[in-house]
Scaffold this motif. Sequence first.
Motif, short mmCIF file in Angstrom:
data_model
loop_
_atom_site.label_atom_id
_atom_site.label_comp_id
_atom_site.label_asym_id
_atom_site.label_seq_id
_atom_site.Cartn_x
_atom_site.Cartn_y
_atom_site.Cartn_z
N UNK B 74 -14.18 -13.60 13.36
CA UNK B 74 -15.55 -14.04 13.13
C UNK B 74 -15.59 -15.23 12.20
N UNK B 75 -16.55 -16.12 12.43
CA UNK B 75 -16.77 -17.23 11.49
C UNK B 75 -17.59 -16.77 10.31
N UNK B 76 -18.11 -15.53 10.34
CA UNK B 76 -18.79 -15.13 9.14
C UNK B 76 -19.75 -13.97 9.18
N UNK B 82 -18.89 -6.14 9.64
CA UNK B 82 -17.78 -5.20 9.80
C UNK B 82 -17.18 -4.86 8.43
N UNK B 83 -17.01 -5.89 7.58
CA UNK B 83 -16.40 -5.67 6.27
C UNK B 83 -17.24 -4.70 5.44
N UNK B 95 -10.13 -9.27 8.57
CA UNK B 95 -11.03 -10.19 9.26
C UNK B 95 -10.31 -11.52 9.43
N UNK B 96 -10.21 -11.97 10.67
CA UNK B 96 -9.56 -13.23 10.99
C UNK B 96 -10.64 -14.30 11.09
N UNK B 97 -10.62 -15.27 10.15
CA UNK B 97 -11.70 -16.25 10.04
C UNK B 97 -11.16 -17.67 10.11
N UNK B 98 -11.92 -18.59 10.71
CA UNK B 98 -11.49 -19.99 10.75
C UNK B 98 -11.60 -20.64 9.37
N UNK B 99 -10.72 -21.57 9.10
CA UNK B 99 -10.68 -22.22 7.79
C UNK B 99 -11.97 -22.96 7.49
N UNK B 143 -15.08 -6.02 18.48
CA UNK B 143 -15.41 -7.29 19.10
C UNK B 143 -16.80 -7.75 18.62
N UNK B 144 -16.99 -9.08 18.54
CA UNK B 144 -18.28 -9.58 18.03
C UNK B 144 -19.45 -9.31 18.97
#
Lengths: 326, 326
Positions: B74-76, B82-83, B95-99, B143-144
Motif C-alpha cells: 500500500x502507498x498508505x 491494516x497496521x 507493510x510493503x510501501x513505495x519510497x 489485499x487492498x
Amino acid sequence: MRIALIEAAAGRLAGRARVTPLLSSPFLDEIAGRRVWVKAECLQHTGSFKFRGGWSALSALPREARNRGVIAYSSGNHAQGVARAAQIMGVPAVIVMPADAPRLKLANTRAMGAEVVIYDRATDDRDAIGGKIAAERGLTPVMPFDMADVIAGQGTAGLEIAAQAAEAGVARAEVLVPCGGGGLTAGVALALEARAPGLTVRPVEPEGFDDAARSLASGRIERNAATAGSLCDAILTPSPGKLTFPIMSRLCGAGLVVTEDEALRAMEAAFSRLKLVLEPGGAVALAAALYHPAAINGDDVIAVASGGNVDAGMFRMALERYGDGP
Amino acid sequence: MRIALIEAAAGRLAGRARVTPLLSSPFLDEIAGRRVWVKAECLQHTGSFKFRGGWSALSALPREARNRGVIAYSSGNHAQGVARAAQIMGVPAVIVMPADAPRLKLANTRAMGAEVVIYDRATDDRDAIGGKIAAERGLTPVMPFDMADVIAGQGTAGLEIAAQAAEAGVARAEVLVPCGGGGLTAGVALALEARAPGLTVRPVEPEGFDDAARSLASGRIERNAATAGSLCDAILTPSPGKLTFPIMSRLCGAGLVVTEDEALRAMEAAFSRLKLVLEPGGAVALAAALYHPAAINGDDVIAVASGGNVDAGMFRMALERYGDGP
C-alpha cells in the motif's frame, strides 16, 4: 437553571442540530499520556456549537416575537448560529459585528441572509447601535451566553457527551471546555451534573484572557484587562456572565490557561490526527489536554473542540509553524 | 458476493469502526445547485475508510493464521488500516510501501507498530519482495481491494449511507465514490443494492487515471497508461480488480473524472464549509459533486470523502491556491 430546560432544548433541537462525534487517536493519547476524547463541535452546523444556542433561543420565542426578528452581537460564531437558525425559520436577523471580525465569519453571516451591521470596537458604542435598531424594529435580542435558553441549547452538547462517554466506558474524567462568557461551559456542566456526575467541567482560556479561571479562583466575577489582541477571537469575552458564573462556580473545577502557540499546535494536531479543522479559540481545550498533562487528573480527558471557523491564512500559519511540511 | 458478507463484516466492526457522519452545508448546495451530502470517512480510524476493510479481513482470519501475522502492499491508507487493526489485535503486520509514499502515511504506519518494507516503484519488484517475506514467515496477504472480506468491510460504509440517507429523507441520489481498485466502490454498491436501491454508485477518478470509467464504458477491464504522477496518490491503481469490476459493472453508473485542481478546490471547500481535512484522492467525489453538476442527476448527491491523510505542505498549497487567505 435546571436540567429540564436543557432537555426541552434537546427536544427542540432534535433533527435540527447535529449529534457531533466523540473522536480519538492513539497519537493524541501518546502526547497527553492518557486517553484523549475530542467532542467535535466544529462539525456542528455553521462550524461551531453556537448553532445549538441560536436554534434553542429562537425556537423558544413566542411566534409573534420570532416573526418580528432577532438581533445579536457577535464577532462571528454566535452571529452565524443565530443567522442560520433565523434563515431556516424564515425570520429576520440583524447581527452587530466588529469590523475586525475574521472575514470568513463576516462573509458567512451575510451569506446566511442576516443583515450585518458593522461597528468599530475602539470608537463605537456597540450596545447603543444595536439597541436603536432593536427598538425601531421590535427585534428580540439573542444574547451570546447570558440567556437561559441559549445556555440550555449549548448544554445539549453536554447531554451528548454524557451518552458518548458512557458508550466509550468513561465514567470519570475532566471535561475541558473553551470558555468565553461561559454559555457552553455552564450548559455542559449542568448537563453533566444530571447525567454523568463523574465528569467534571473545567474551563480553558487563552493567556491574558483568563477571566473565568481568575473568577473561579476568587469566587467573584473578574474582568480581563484587554478585550482584543488574541488569535482566539471566539472566546475573548471581558468576564463570565451573571447567569453563567454562579453555575460555573458551583460545578466547575479550576480553569486552565494555554498560550496562543499551544492553541496553534493543537490545531495542527487536530489536522493531522483527527482530520478536523479547528479555529484557535476552538482548540484551547485540546491544547490543554495535550500540552498541560500535569494539570489534569484521571486516565481519560474529554476536550470540546468548539469551533472551526478559521480563515485559510491563519490555518496555513498554524501548519507552517507546527506541521510536517516543507 | 452477497449482502450477507457485508452484514457479517458490520457485525465484526460494530464498536470498532466509527459510524462516520453524513454532513452538509448550504454553501456547498449553492455551488452544486442541488443538495450535497458528504460521507466523512476521513473521520474513520486511521483517517480513511481503509480501517473497515483491514479490520474486516483480519477479524475474519482463522486464529492461527492471524497470530502468524499479515502482509499488505500500500502507498498508505490501506497500510494504516491494516497496521492499526493488527496493532489492536496484537498480531504482526508487514507493510510493503513505495519510497515515494507521503511522509505522513509512512510515519503513521510505522508508529502503528507495523514493520515497513520500502521499495522503489521504478526499479524493484514489489510482489517479489513481499512474496519472499510472506513465504518465510507464513504471513497472510491482505489485499487492498480484490478480497471478499475487504470489499465487505468497505461495504459497511454503504450500510451507513443507506441508513443516513433514509434519515435525511433522500430516497434517490447518485452516490459518488473515489475509486482506485474499486473496493469501496463495489462494497458500497452492493450495500446500496440491498438497502437503498434508489441510490446509485458512480466511481470518481482523477484525470489520466480513469481506468474504472473507461472499463465501465467498454465493459472490460482497462488499464491506466501511468501508475504515478497524480496528487491523488490514494487512488492510482492500474485497473479495477477481478472481483470488484464485475460488481461495479453490474451496479454502477458511468464514471466521473475530475482534474487535480478540482480536487484541490474541493479540499478547500471541505476545509471552509465542513471543517474536514481531505487528501486529494479523498476529495475527488466531492469535486465531481461541486464542479461537474451537469454530469450528475437528481436533487441530491452523496459524495464519499474517503480519506484525509495529507501532508501539511500539500494542504497549505490547496489553501494557498483556493483559500481566502493572504
